[in-house]
Structures are given as C-alpha cells and as structure tokens.
Design a protein around this motif. Structure first.
Motif, PDB file in Angstrom:
ATOM      1  N   GLN A  97      -3.264  -7.495  10.770  1.00 46.40           N
ATOM      2  CA  GLN A  97      -3.313  -8.730   9.989  1.00 46.40           C
ATOM      3  C   GLN A  97      -4.294  -8.604   8.818  1.00 46.40           C
ATOM      4  O   GLN A  97      -3.993  -9.032   7.702  1.00 46.40           O
ATOM      5  CB  GLN A  97      -3.723  -9.898  10.891  1.00 46.40           C
ATOM      6  N   GLU A  98      -5.449  -8.002   9.088  1.00 42.73           N
ATOM      7  CA  GLU A  98      -6.440  -7.816   8.023  1.00 42.73           C
ATOM      8  C   GLU A  98      -5.908  -6.890   6.935  1.00 42.73           C
ATOM      9  O   GLU A  98      -6.079  -7.146   5.733  1.00 42.73           O
ATOM     10  CB  GLU A  98      -7.727  -7.230   8.619  1.00 42.73           C
ATOM     11  N   PHE A 103      -3.317  -5.961   1.577  1.00 46.13           N
ATOM     12  CA  PHE A 103      -2.134  -5.445   0.886  1.00 46.13           C
ATOM     13  C   PHE A 103      -1.510  -6.523   0.003  1.00 46.13           C
ATOM     14  O   PHE A 103      -1.162  -6.276  -1.155  1.00 46.13           O
ATOM     15  CB  PHE A 103      -1.120  -4.947   1.926  1.00 46.13           C
ATOM     16  N   GLU A 104      -1.352  -7.726   0.569  1.00 45.89           N
ATOM     17  CA  GLU A 104      -0.766  -8.841  -0.184  1.00 45.89           C
ATOM     18  C   GLU A 104      -1.604  -9.149  -1.425  1.00 45.89           C
ATOM     19  O   GLU A 104      -1.069  -9.388  -2.507  1.00 45.89           O
ATOM     20  CB  GLU A 104      -0.676 -10.087   0.709  1.00 45.89           C
ATOM     21  N   GLU A 105      -2.916  -9.161  -1.254  1.00 42.61           N
ATOM     22  CA  GLU A 105      -3.808  -9.489  -2.370  1.00 42.61           C
ATOM     23  C   GLU A 105      -3.714  -8.437  -3.473  1.00 42.61           C
ATOM     24  O   GLU A 105      -3.714  -8.756  -4.664  1.00 42.61           O
ATOM     25  CB  GLU A 105      -5.247  -9.604  -1.855  1.00 42.61           C
ATOM     26  N   LYS A 106      -3.623  -7.170  -3.059  1.00 47.62           N
ATOM     27  CA  LYS A 106      -3.600  -6.077  -4.032  1.00 47.62           C
ATOM     28  C   LYS A 106      -2.301  -6.038  -4.833  1.00 47.62           C
ATOM     29  O   LYS A 106      -2.308  -5.763  -6.038  1.00 47.62           O
ATOM     30  CB  LYS A 106      -3.806  -4.743  -3.307  1.00 47.62           C
ATOM     31  N   ASN A 269       6.036  -4.936  10.955  1.00 46.16           N
ATOM     32  CA  ASN A 269       5.062  -5.831  10.318  1.00 46.16           C
ATOM     33  C   ASN A 269       5.167  -5.800   8.796  1.00 46.16           C
ATOM     34  O   ASN A 269       4.153  -5.685   8.091  1.00 46.16           O
ATOM     35  CB  ASN A 269       3.627  -5.461  10.748  1.00 46.16           C
ATOM     36  N   PHE A 270       6.404  -5.865   8.288  1.00 48.60           N
ATOM     37  CA  PHE A 270       6.592  -5.917   6.842  1.00 48.60           C
ATOM     38  C   PHE A 270       5.899  -7.157   6.281  1.00 48.60           C
ATOM     39  O   PHE A 270       6.041  -8.260   6.810  1.00 48.60           O
ATOM     40  CB  PHE A 270       8.078  -5.987   6.476  1.00 48.60           C
ATOM     41  N   SER A 271       5.159  -6.988   5.198  1.00 45.79           N
ATOM     42  CA  SER A 271       4.564  -8.132   4.522  1.00 45.79           C
ATOM     43  C   SER A 271       5.619  -8.781   3.629  1.00 45.79           C
ATOM     44  O   SER A 271       6.672  -8.193   3.349  1.00 45.79           O
ATOM     45  CB  SER A 271       3.368  -7.695   3.678  1.00 45.79           C
ATOM     46  N   ASP A 272       5.338  -9.985   3.153  1.00 42.08           N
ATOM     47  CA  ASP A 272       6.272 -10.668   2.259  1.00 42.08           C
ATOM     48  C   ASP A 272       6.483  -9.874   0.974  1.00 42.08           C
ATOM     49  O   ASP A 272       7.590  -9.836   0.431  1.00 42.08           O
ATOM     50  CB  ASP A 272       5.750 -12.075   1.926  1.00 42.08           C
ATOM     51  N   VAL A 273       5.425  -9.223   0.491  1.00 44.98           N
ATOM     52  CA  VAL A 273       5.550  -8.409  -0.732  1.00 44.98           C
ATOM     53  C   VAL A 273       6.511  -7.254  -0.498  1.00 44.98           C
ATOM     54  O   VAL A 273       7.352  -6.944  -1.354  1.00 44.98           O
ATOM     55  CB  VAL A 273       4.171  -7.883  -1.171  1.00 44.98           C
ATOM     56  N   GLN A 274       6.415  -6.605   0.661  1.00 41.35           N
ATOM     57  CA  GLN A 274       7.307  -5.483   0.959  1.00 41.35           C
ATOM     58  C   GLN A 274       8.752  -5.937   1.079  1.00 41.35           C
ATOM     59  O   GLN A 274       9.678  -5.252   0.622  1.00 41.35           O
ATOM     60  CB  GLN A 274       6.846  -4.793   2.244  1.00 41.35           C
ATOM     61  N   ILE A 275       8.971  -7.095   1.706  1.00 45.12           N
ATOM     62  CA  ILE A 275      10.335  -7.613   1.836  1.00 45.12           C
ATOM     63  C   ILE A 275      10.903  -7.991   0.468  1.00 45.12           C
ATOM     64  O   ILE A 275      12.068  -7.710   0.151  1.00 45.12           O
ATOM     65  CB  ILE A 275      10.368  -8.815   2.794  1.00 45.12           C
TER      66      ILE A 275
END
Length: 290
Positions: A97-98, A103-106, A269-275
């Motif tokens: 999660q961290e 990742f999302e922020e970057k 655990n794909f992030s929203d950015v990856q999707i």
C-alpha cells in the motif's frame, strides 16, 4: 530457525506442543480407566437395544476446558491475531500500500504518450502470453484486444455473445444482425452509451436514430437498461466500456476464454495509474481481424 522469529509461527508451535502433551495425558488416563474400571453405577431409564447409559454428571475437566475455550475464542477474535497482532502478510500488505501510494504520486501526471509506453510494458509482461505479442488473441484462443474497447469489440460481442464475467442475468447470447446493422449498433453504443463518447465519420443523425432503434429492438436495453448502466449490476455497465473502469472490472473478476479461464489479477495489486496506462495502450492499438 529464522522462521521462529515470526510471533505467529512461534505461537502455533507452542500450541501444537501443548495439544500433543494434553492428548497424550488424557489418552493415557482414559486407556487406564477403560482397563481398570468396572461397569457399575446408576443407570438412566433410556435404553437402546438393551444397552443403558450411566447417569454421570458432566465431567468437571470437560466443563472447565469448554469455558476456557470460549474465553480464549473471544480473546482471539476481538483482541488477538489477526485483528491486533503482527503478521508477515499484514506487513507485506502495508508495504504494498505504501509503495502504491508513492507510485501514484510519482506518475499521476503522465502524458498520454507516456501512459501508452507504460501500458505496453505491462501488457508484454502480464498479457502477451495469452493474447499474443500483437494482442490479436493468437487465432481466437484469447480475446482480440486490438478490437476490444472499440466499436469493433462491440461487433464481436454481438456476433459471438459474451461469457465469463458472471453477471446475474447470465451469459449473453449472440445477436442475429447483418453486418451493416451490427456496425451501426456498435458505433451507437460507443458514441452515445459509453463514456468514451467516440466520434465516427459519416455517422450522422440518421445513423444515431437507427442505432437507437437497434438498441431497443435487439433487446440490449432489456438487460443493460435504457441508459446502458447494467440495471444495478444485473448486466455489464456499457457506459464504462472502452474506459479504464471497465478494464479494471475485468482484471478484478477474470474471464472465461477458449484456452481456459483468465484469472483475476487482484493479486497483482495494479494501481489506478497502471490500469489507466494499460487501457490507453489497448485503446491505441489498430484493430486487427481474428
């Protein structure tokens, strides 16, 4: 013996040893009692095939064990593991999660071109084994992703039906439409129903009207609703078709295919950015025939 550094493993080992010792002691006690005791005492009135049972009180040891077990169970559920104790799985989930937050922020302000490049990398690692390097589905063995998320993907669904997403209305059967009407209906869905709101050349007001007629007459609206939102989960929400939200649902659920069932990718655990990146790459592909 590094595995003993985990508190849960250590607690399980101690519990196993205690259970083993208690089992040996109790078994020894009752084996000795069966060997030495005599069949005397007060009998109950209940008989079965000439056999009665002794009118014994509930064993004190059993009663104490039962009470202790209930108290321990309440402690375990409300105060002990897994609600209030360390575990390696919990630590791993916190780290994931961290990492995802960083990742999302970057990468939250990626350009469309960079999203496509990121999506291509994800596709090659996670998707190409079944869908092929060119995403064409390897001769219809898997979904042709060059057509998926576009009006051509809707045409394929009209022609072949859809299965594997486990909606409450069941599997969608194929719909008998000629090629021209199928294209008009597919373009209508992508232009008017889907949030993608795609624009098509030579798709005028007359075509929109015809598409709406086909939407109603081909029984699309009976399952997906007049607004295409899927009647509160009974069927697919076509307002999301062609968007990252629909891809996220498929990745979460998995889907049945000709070479087997596509597994759920929740473990990844794909992030929203990856999707969003994977969706951008798939949507950028030039449609290929199966």
């Amino acid at each position: 013996m590094g595995w003993l550094s985990d508190n849960i493993n250590l607690m399980a080992l101690i519990a196993a040893i205690v259970i083993l010792i208690l089992t040996m002691m109790i078994s020894s006690f009752y084996i000795k009692k069966m060997r030495d005791s005599k069949a005397d005492g007060e009998l109950t009135d209940h008989k079965w095939d000439g056999i009665s049972e002794f009118a014994n009180n509930l064993p004190v040891g059993w009663t104490i064990s039962f009470i202790v077990l209930m108290i321990w169970g309440a402690w375990y559920v409300f105060f002990g593991y897994p609600l209030n104790a360390y575990s390696q799985i919990g630590e791993f989930n916190e780290e994931v999660q961290e990492y995802n937050q960083k990742f999302e922020e970057k990468w939250k302000n990626l350009s469309m071109e960079d999203k496509k490049k990121m999506g291509e990398g994800i596709f090659l690692v996670k998707c190409s084994q079944c869908h092929g390097i060119d995403a064409s589905g390897m001769g219809a063995k898997a979904q042709n992703l060059t057509r998926w998320g576009k009006y051509q993907g809707i045409e394929d669904t009209i022609k072949h039906g859809s299965a594997g997403l486990n909606y409450m209305v069941g599997e969608m059967p194929s719909i008998e439409l000629d090629v021209k009407d199928s294209e008009i209906l597919a373009k209508y869905i992508m232009a008017e129903i889907s949030n993608a709101h795609l624009k098509f050349e030579n798709f005028d007001v007359k075509s929109l009207k015809k598409g709406k007629e086909l939407w109603d007459s081909a029984t699309c609206s009976s399952c997906h609703g007049d607004d295409g939102k899927g009647n509160a989960g009974l069927a697919a929400d076509l307002t999301q078709y062609g968007t990252a939200e629909f891809l996220k649902e498929v990745l979460s659920k998995g889907k049945k295919g000709h070479i087997g069932k596509m597994p759920s990718f929740e473990y990844a655990n794909f992030s929203d950015v990856q999707i969003e990146a994977l969706s951008a790459f798939i949507n950028s592909l030039e449609p290929l025939d199966d």
